[in-house]
Design an enzyme around this catalytic site. Structure first.
Site, mmCIF file in Angstrom:
data_model
loop_
_atom_site.group_PDB
_atom_site.id
_atom_site.type_symbol
_atom_site.label_atom_id
_atom_site.label_comp_id
_atom_site.label_asym_id
_atom_site.label_seq_id
_atom_site.Cartn_x
_atom_site.Cartn_y
_atom_site.Cartn_z
ATOM 1 N N TRP A 22 -9.373 32.147 -9.634
ATOM 2 C CA TRP A 22 -9.472 32.587 -11.283
ATOM 3 C C TRP A 22 -9.282 34.408 -9.695
ATOM 4 O O TRP A 22 -10.003 35.540 -10.892
ATOM 5 C CB TRP A 22 -10.285 32.683 -12.322
ATOM 6 C CG TRP A 22 -11.064 31.786 -12.092
ATOM 7 C CD1 TRP A 22 -12.145 31.387 -12.387
ATOM 8 C CD2 TRP A 22 -10.221 30.845 -12.826
ATOM 9 N NE1 TRP A 22 -12.404 30.267 -12.920
ATOM 10 C CE2 TRP A 22 -11.021 29.788 -13.441
ATOM 11 C CE3 TRP A 22 -8.571 30.684 -13.895
ATOM 12 C CZ2 TRP A 22 -10.491 28.569 -14.523
ATOM 13 C CZ3 TRP A 22 -8.257 29.806 -14.104
ATOM 14 C CH2 TRP A 22 -9.434 28.787 -13.903
ATOM 15 N N GLU A 73 -15.171 38.506 -16.638
ATOM 16 C CA GLU A 73 -16.873 39.265 -16.124
ATOM 17 C C GLU A 73 -18.258 39.016 -17.459
ATOM 18 O O GLU A 73 -19.172 39.731 -17.624
ATOM 19 C CB GLU A 73 -16.490 40.717 -16.562
ATOM 20 C CG GLU A 73 -15.360 41.126 -15.590
ATOM 21 C CD GLU A 73 -14.982 42.407 -14.908
ATOM 22 O OE1 GLU A 73 -15.852 43.158 -15.022
ATOM 23 O OE2 GLU A 73 -14.193 42.977 -14.532
HETATM 24 C C1 LIG Z 1 -7.800 35.710 -16.633
HETATM 25 C C2 LIG Z 1 -8.925 35.518 -15.508
HETATM 26 C C3 LIG Z 1 -9.357 36.779 -14.120
HETATM 27 C C4 LIG Z 1 -10.446 36.145 -13.717
HETATM 28 N N1 LIG Z 1 -10.588 37.487 -12.914
HETATM 29 C C5 LIG Z 1 -11.242 37.273 -12.132
HETATM 30 C C6 LIG Z 1 -12.138 38.026 -11.384
HETATM 31 O O1 LIG Z 1 -11.697 38.979 -10.345
HETATM 32 N N2 LIG Z 1 -12.678 37.881 -9.638
HETATM 33 C C7 LIG Z 1 -13.705 36.469 -10.360
HETATM 34 O O2 LIG Z 1 -15.027 36.387 -9.169
HETATM 35 N N3 LIG Z 1 -14.016 35.848 -11.454
HETATM 36 C C8 LIG Z 1 -12.801 36.060 -12.331
HETATM 37 N N4 LIG Z 1 -12.710 35.517 -13.149
HETATM 38 C C9 LIG Z 1 -13.282 34.222 -13.577
HETATM 39 C C10 LIG Z 1 -14.631 34.308 -14.861
HETATM 40 O O3 LIG Z 1 -14.884 35.437 -14.406
HETATM 41 C C11 LIG Z 1 -15.672 32.828 -15.245
HETATM 42 O O4 LIG Z 1 -14.450 32.661 -15.910
HETATM 43 C C12 LIG Z 1 -16.014 33.186 -16.152
HETATM 44 O O5 LIG Z 1 -17.392 34.074 -15.300
HETATM 45 C C13 LIG Z 1 -16.415 31.962 -16.721
HETATM 46 O O6 LIG Z 1 -17.017 31.004 -15.725
HETATM 47 P P1 LIG Z 1 -16.321 29.187 -15.824
HETATM 48 O O7 LIG Z 1 -14.810 29.223 -16.065
HETATM 49 O O8 LIG Z 1 -16.708 29.457 -14.996
HETATM 50 O O9 LIG Z 1 -16.491 29.349 -17.225
HETATM 51 P P2 LIG Z 1 -18.207 28.244 -17.184
HETATM 52 O O10 LIG Z 1 -18.819 28.598 -16.332
HETATM 53 O O11 LIG Z 1 -17.652 26.647 -16.490
HETATM 54 O O12 LIG Z 1 -17.993 28.407 -18.643
HETATM 55 C C14 LIG Z 1 -17.839 27.428 -19.524
HETATM 56 C C15 LIG Z 1 -18.586 27.488 -20.837
HETATM 57 O O13 LIG Z 1 -19.893 27.058 -21.248
HETATM 58 C C16 LIG Z 1 -20.825 28.582 -21.595
HETATM 59 N N5 LIG Z 1 -21.911 28.343 -20.971
HETATM 60 C C17 LIG Z 1 -21.990 28.349 -19.183
HETATM 61 N N6 LIG Z 1 -23.409 28.540 -19.091
HETATM 62 C C18 LIG Z 1 -23.857 28.618 -20.544
HETATM 63 C C19 LIG Z 1 -25.017 28.840 -20.666
HETATM 64 N N7 LIG Z 1 -26.421 29.235 -19.696
HETATM 65 N N8 LIG Z 1 -26.076 29.817 -21.615
HETATM 66 C C20 LIG Z 1 -24.722 29.018 -22.471
HETATM 67 N N9 LIG Z 1 -23.307 28.780 -22.407
HETATM 68 C C21 LIG Z 1 -23.090 28.372 -21.658
HETATM 69 C C22 LIG Z 1 -19.611 29.365 -21.490
HETATM 70 O O14 LIG Z 1 -20.438 30.723 -21.942
HETATM 71 C C23 LIG Z 1 -18.409 29.076 -21.670
HETATM 72 O O15 LIG Z 1 -17.969 28.801 -23.044
HETATM 73 C C24 LIG Z 1 -11.478 35.310 -13.548
HETATM 74 C C25 LIG Z 1 -11.162 34.747 -15.227
HETATM 75 C C26 LIG Z 1 -10.122 34.657 -15.729
HETATM 76 C C27 LIG Z 1 -9.593 33.406 -16.331
#
Ligand SMILES: Cc1cc2nc3c(=O)[nH]c(=O)nc-3n(C[C@H](O)[C@H](O)[C@H](O)COP(=O)(O)OP(=O)(O)OC[C@H]3O[C@@H](n4cnc5c(N)ncnc54)[C@H](O)[C@@H]3O)c2cc1C
Length: 390
Positions: free
Chosen positions: A166, A373
């Site tokens: 990502w 973020e």
């Molecule tokens: C278009 C795009 C650009 C991005 N750009 C970057 C970038 O430049 N650099 C980078 O490093 N990352 C980047 N990301 C990654 C982004 O920061 C992550 O997708 C985001 O932090 C969520 O992580 P995940 O996708 O693994 O979801 P998960 O962490 O698996 O979360 C899935 C769901 O579970 C919920 N959840 C998880 N843990 C908990 C908790 N403890 N309590 C309650 N709810 C919870 C979340 O709120 C969410 O609804 C990007 C993502 C996208 C889609």
């Protein structure tokens, strides 16, 4: 009781200084002239138009906080917020490119880079090099410090292995801040940030995602296949990468707030113009009180979100605590963006649902604000921790 005679504060939160206003207006004019005509095509092609990045560098928005002697604009964080807002009002995909460059990458180099790294990279970031910030992995998003990328010391070099997912700007970037764990036994205290150049041995930009929104902004996987990094390219200290990540992301999410308020203002601009023009039952739909109230509510929400974003940014520039305010502004502004863009689609009626009109794109673009973020749940967790002291 007599109160001391003191001057009331002379400025509203949204009152801009002359230089802030000029900067914000000139970025918005640039966006109208150079980006608006290309936005739909960039969305369709999932790519930034040729030459646009060079124009953003020439405009001075790719090195906002970099000192003028290093080729930057010598401005403040608040200017970054204004730039991201103005660009996102026209195209939030371009807004996030500029946001990552300034609020994450340059911010981290300025704060954590030693003099040598600053000397080497700040002039490049200000003039022609796009930056990217690589923290997330397939298995570690919200739980970012559970990363599996590893850094192994090898003489005067580090060898990085793993995959990052990502990564915004990865397709265009020449410089990457890459997080990897140098001492897994120490848990998050092993996480280390490295400055890595594109093209270095073992560094591969992989698959580019096909996204719902902000499609012109690239999001790619990175493959670290024994990627060779000079020891001098540790950003901050070995084992202090978690601090680099936490502190830059705390600030970065104010930038996402700015993206969301810009996007919301853009959708509202379209909705206001359309309801005055579109006639049903023999009159402009803006004459119906139900429509007026919908627009009034949306404008109120955008104003509230704007106050929150500006307040968080001004607190940051004043050196005051802003953690709670930054998390609040991101949660709220991203929810407002979803509601306001949804309303814009509704008010366009059937025309809102087709790609010939601009609001469906903004509706798609808005969704990301609640995800990257730090998801909204993670922001709420931060806010709750501050309020409840738990
Ligand atoms: C278009 C795009 C650009 C991005 N750009 C970057 C970038 O430049 N650099 C980078 O490093 N990352 C980047 N990301 C990654 C982004 O920061 C992550 O997708 C985001 O932090 C969520 O992580 P995940 O996708 O693994 O979801 P998960 O962490 O698996 O979360 C899935 C769901 O579970 C919920 N959840 C998880 N843990 C908990 C908790 N403890 N309590 C309650 N709810 C919870 C979340 O709120 C969410 O609804 C990007 C993502 C996208 C889609």
């Amino acid at each position: 009781m007599t109160l001391p005679q003191i001057e009331p504060p002379s400025q509203a939160l949204t009152t801009l200084t002359d230089d802030e206003r000029l900067f914000s207006e000139s970025v918005y004019e640039f966006a109208e002239r150079e980006i608006r005509p290309l936005a739909r095509q960039m969305d369709e092609r999932s790519a930034v138009a040729d030459g646009l990045l060079n124009k953003l560098f020439a405009l001075g928005v790719m090195g906002i906080e970099i000192a003028e002697e290093s080729g930057g604009s010598g401005a403040r964080f608040f200017h970054s917020v204004l730039a991201v807002e103005s660009l996102s009002r026209v195209d939030p995909a371009i807004g996030v490119i500029v946001d990552v460059q300034n609020t994450l990458v340059i911010n981290a180099v300025l704060r954590w880079g030693n003099e040598r790294l600053k000397h080497e990279y700040l002039p490049r970031l200000a003039s022609d090099t796009v930056g990217a910030y690589a923290l997330s992995e397939a298995g570690s998003g919200s739980d970012a410090f559970a990363m599996t990328a590893r850094a192994t010391a090898n003489g005067d070099r580090w060898s990085l292995t793993g995959r990052k997912l990502w990564i915004t700007n990865a397709n265009e970037a020449g410089l990457f801040i890459v997080f990897a764990n140098a001492n897994p036994d120490a848990g998050y205290r092993g996480i280390t940030a490295f400055l890595v150049e594109r093209g270095w041995e073992g560094f591969i930009v992989g698959h580019k995602e096909d996204k719902l929104g902000i499609r012109a902004s690239s999001t790619c996987e990175l493959v670290l296949d024994n990627c060779q990094v000079p020891a001098s390219h540790v950003l901050g200290e070995v084992g202090k990468g978690y601090k680099v990540a936490i502190e830059t992301l705390n600030e970065g999410r104010i930038g996402i707030g700015a993206q969301m308020i810009g996007l919301s203002r853009g959708a509202l601009d379209y909705a206001i113009a359309y309801v005055k023009e579109r006639k049903q039952f023999g009159q402009p739909i803006a004459d119906f009180q139900a429509v007026q109230h919908q627009i009034a509510r949306a404008a109120t929400e955008v104003e509230a979100a704007r106050l929150m974003v500006y307040n968080a940014a001004r607190l940051r520039d004043a050196g005051k605590p802003f953690l709670t305010e930054a998390a609040m502004c991101k949660v709220f502004s991203s929810e407002v963006a979803e509601r306001v863009t949804s309303l814009a689609v509704n008010l366009y009626g059937g025309y809102g649902f087709v790609k010939d009109y601009p609001v469906e794109k903004l509706y798609r673009d808005a969704k990301i604000g609640q995800i990257y973020e730090g998801t909204s749940n993670m922001q709420l967790q931060t806010i709750a921790k501050q309020i409840l002291g738990s």
